[in-house]
Design a protein around this motif. Structure first.
Motif, PDB file in Angstrom:
ATOM      1  N   SER A  30      34.992 116.440  23.755  1.00  0.00           N
ATOM      2  CA  SER A  30      35.114 115.184  23.939  1.00  0.00           C
ATOM      3  C   SER A  30      34.152 114.602  24.971  1.00  0.00           C
ATOM      4  O   SER A  30      33.512 113.611  24.505  1.00  0.00           O
ATOM      5  N   LEU A  31      33.744 115.264  25.824  1.00  0.00           N
ATOM      6  CA  LEU A  31      32.837 114.618  26.612  1.00  0.00           C
ATOM      7  C   LEU A  31      31.481 114.737  26.030  1.00  0.00           C
ATOM      8  O   LEU A  31      30.672 113.641  25.975  1.00  0.00           O
ATOM      9  N   MET A  32      31.078 115.839  25.183  1.00  0.00           N
ATOM     10  CA  MET A  32      29.887 115.927  24.546  1.00  0.00           C
ATOM     11  C   MET A  32      29.748 114.969  23.174  1.00  0.00           C
ATOM     12  O   MET A  32      28.497 114.240  23.254  1.00  0.00           O
ATOM     13  N   THR A 159      34.720 115.572  15.588  1.00  0.00           N
ATOM     14  CA  THR A 159      33.528 114.670  15.357  1.00  0.00           C
ATOM     15  C   THR A 159      33.974 113.353  14.903  1.00  0.00           C
ATOM     16  O   THR A 159      33.632 112.223  15.456  1.00  0.00           O
ATOM     17  N   GLY A 160      34.818 113.411  13.584  1.00  0.00           N
ATOM     18  CA  GLY A 160      35.148 112.214  13.192  1.00  0.00           C
ATOM     19  C   GLY A 160      36.070 111.306  13.965  1.00  0.00           C
ATOM     20  O   GLY A 160      36.207 109.735  13.982  1.00  0.00           O
ATOM     21  N   GLU A 161      37.125 112.199  14.605  1.00  0.00           N
ATOM     22  CA  GLU A 161      37.950 111.459  15.610  1.00  0.00           C
ATOM     23  C   GLU A 161      37.332 110.964  16.778  1.00  0.00           C
ATOM     24  O   GLU A 161      37.564 109.404  17.169  1.00  0.00           O
ATOM     25  N   ALA A 162      36.074 111.292  17.196  1.00  0.00           N
ATOM     26  CA  ALA A 162      35.630 110.924  18.488  1.00  0.00           C
ATOM     27  C   ALA A 162      34.644 109.592  17.973  1.00  0.00           C
ATOM     28  O   ALA A 162      34.667 108.656  18.698  1.00  0.00           O
ATOM     29  N   VAL A 163      34.067 109.600  16.684  1.00  0.00           N
ATOM     30  CA  VAL A 163      33.756 108.342  16.028  1.00  0.00           C
ATOM     31  C   VAL A 163      34.510 107.292  16.061  1.00  0.00           C
ATOM     32  O   VAL A 163      34.286 106.002  16.425  1.00  0.00           O
ATOM     33  N   ARG A 164      35.718 107.608  15.557  1.00  0.00           N
ATOM     34  CA  ARG A 164      36.700 106.771  15.187  1.00  0.00           C
ATOM     35  C   ARG A 164      37.198 105.912  16.716  1.00  0.00           C
ATOM     36  O   ARG A 164      37.423 104.751  16.840  1.00  0.00           O
ATOM     37  N   ARG A 165      37.633 106.845  17.623  1.00  0.00           N
ATOM     38  CA  ARG A 165      37.903 106.506  19.115  1.00  0.00           C
ATOM     39  C   ARG A 165      36.836 105.306  19.537  1.00  0.00           C
ATOM     40  O   ARG A 165      37.145 104.308  20.102  1.00  0.00           O
ATOM     41  N   ALA A 166      35.614 105.840  19.353  1.00  0.00           N
ATOM     42  CA  ALA A 166      34.417 104.876  19.858  1.00  0.00           C
ATOM     43  C   ALA A 166      34.453 103.737  19.244  1.00  0.00           C
ATOM     44  O   ALA A 166      34.091 102.676  19.971  1.00  0.00           O
ATOM     45  N   ASP A 223      41.435 120.907  20.100  1.00  0.00           N
ATOM     46  CA  ASP A 223      42.239 119.936  19.732  1.00  0.00           C
ATOM     47  C   ASP A 223      41.752 118.368  19.644  1.00  0.00           C
ATOM     48  O   ASP A 223      40.898 118.128  20.580  1.00  0.00           O
ATOM     49  N   THR A 224      41.714 117.676  18.602  1.00  0.00           N
ATOM     50  CA  THR A 224      40.966 116.332  18.573  1.00  0.00           C
ATOM     51  C   THR A 224      41.452 115.142  19.395  1.00  0.00           C
ATOM     52  O   THR A 224      41.244 114.218  19.377  1.00  0.00           O
ATOM     53  N   VAL A 228      38.875 111.018  26.218  1.00  0.00           N
ATOM     54  CA  VAL A 228      37.814 111.250  26.937  1.00  0.00           C
ATOM     55  C   VAL A 228      38.051 110.893  28.423  1.00  0.00           C
ATOM     56  O   VAL A 228      38.658 109.775  28.596  1.00  0.00           O
ATOM     57  N   PRO A 229      37.693 111.837  29.205  1.00  0.00           N
ATOM     58  CA  PRO A 229      37.978 111.456  30.784  1.00  0.00           C
ATOM     59  C   PRO A 229      37.340 110.122  31.426  1.00  0.00           C
ATOM     60  O   PRO A 229      36.153 109.846  30.652  1.00  0.00           O
TER      61      PRO A 229
END
Length: 233
Positions: A30-32, A159-166, A223-224, A228-229
């Motif tokens: 998540s951090l990366m 990666t897809g989940e990180a993009v959606r959250r951002a 786990d997606t 993110v902290p």
């Protein structure tokens, strides 16, 4: 950020509890992922890439034995982080191309996942057939191949989940920004390596090793869902 990521992955490698390993690895990913997205947004907002923001090159060692499935693991980690990997068979190393935050993510995540894979593979022990002949090599080859395939699937989901959250947090469509960075990496690969051969994994020769590799990947990967902290003020 990198120091925190390495500390989290070190904990994932050392713990005997699978749930803890998943939590630590998920937090690191998540951090990366968010750091990479923030860097892409910052570069786009500054009006383009400067020389320092061009895709860079790293070399990573891919040691024997089982070079091909290890290289597959590097490939899926690189792809999930918008990088490309090129194998130099005779020297025994790989060239990875990408933007600096993504290269850092590839290096630390590949190293950690390889440690976790080899640990799980070694813990599984040796194998022999009904005639007493060793089946350890085919077991381990299949184990690492399955591990790499499953890791790739889970990393792409993460990666897809990180993009959606951002995107939800910023209210922006980030896909064009990230696609432009992907294209920049592809262009550099084409310039540096105009002729490339491709290859796929070897045929799976050991069903037990394949299943064990899938199980190990499910236990080690990300786990997606963790958030993110939050950054301290």
């Amino acid at each position: 950020m990198l120091t925190r990521v390495r500390a989290l992955l070190a904990k994932a490698e050392s713990t005997e509890f699978e749930a803890e390993a998943e939590t630590f690895t998920a937090a690191a990913q998540s951090l990366m992922a968010r750091h990479s997205i923030d860097a892409a947004m910052l570069a786009e907002g500054s009006g383009g890439r400067s020389g320092a923001e061009e895709p860079q090159v790293r070399r990573l060692s891919v040691d024997a034995p089982y070079e091909v499935p290890k290289l597959m693991l590097l490939h899926v980690v690189a792809s999930a982080n918008r990088c490309r990997s090129i194998w130099h068979r005779e020297p025994g190393f790989a060239t990875v191309l990408g933007f600096t935050p993504d290269l850092r993510a590839v290096e630390v995540l590949f190293t950690s996942l390889l440690v976790q894979a080899v640990t799980a593979m070694t813990r599984a022990g040796s194998r022999r057939d009904h005639s007493g002949r060793s089946r350890t090599r085919s077991f381990r080859q299949s184990f690492l191949t399955a591990y790499a395939q499953r890791i790739g699937e889970r990393l792409l989901d993460a990666t897809g989940e990180a993009v959606r959250r951002a995107s939800a947090e910023t209210g922006r469509d980030l896909l064009p920004v990230l696609a432009a960075r992907n294209q920049a990496v592809d262009d550099k690969v084409a310039r540096l390596f105009p002729t490339l051969d491709t290859f796929g994994p070897s045929a799976i020769g050991n069903r037990e090793g394949w299943i064990a590799g899938l199980v190990a990947a499910d236990q080690a990967v990300l786990d997606t869902r963790p958030k993110v902290p939050e950054k301290s003020s």
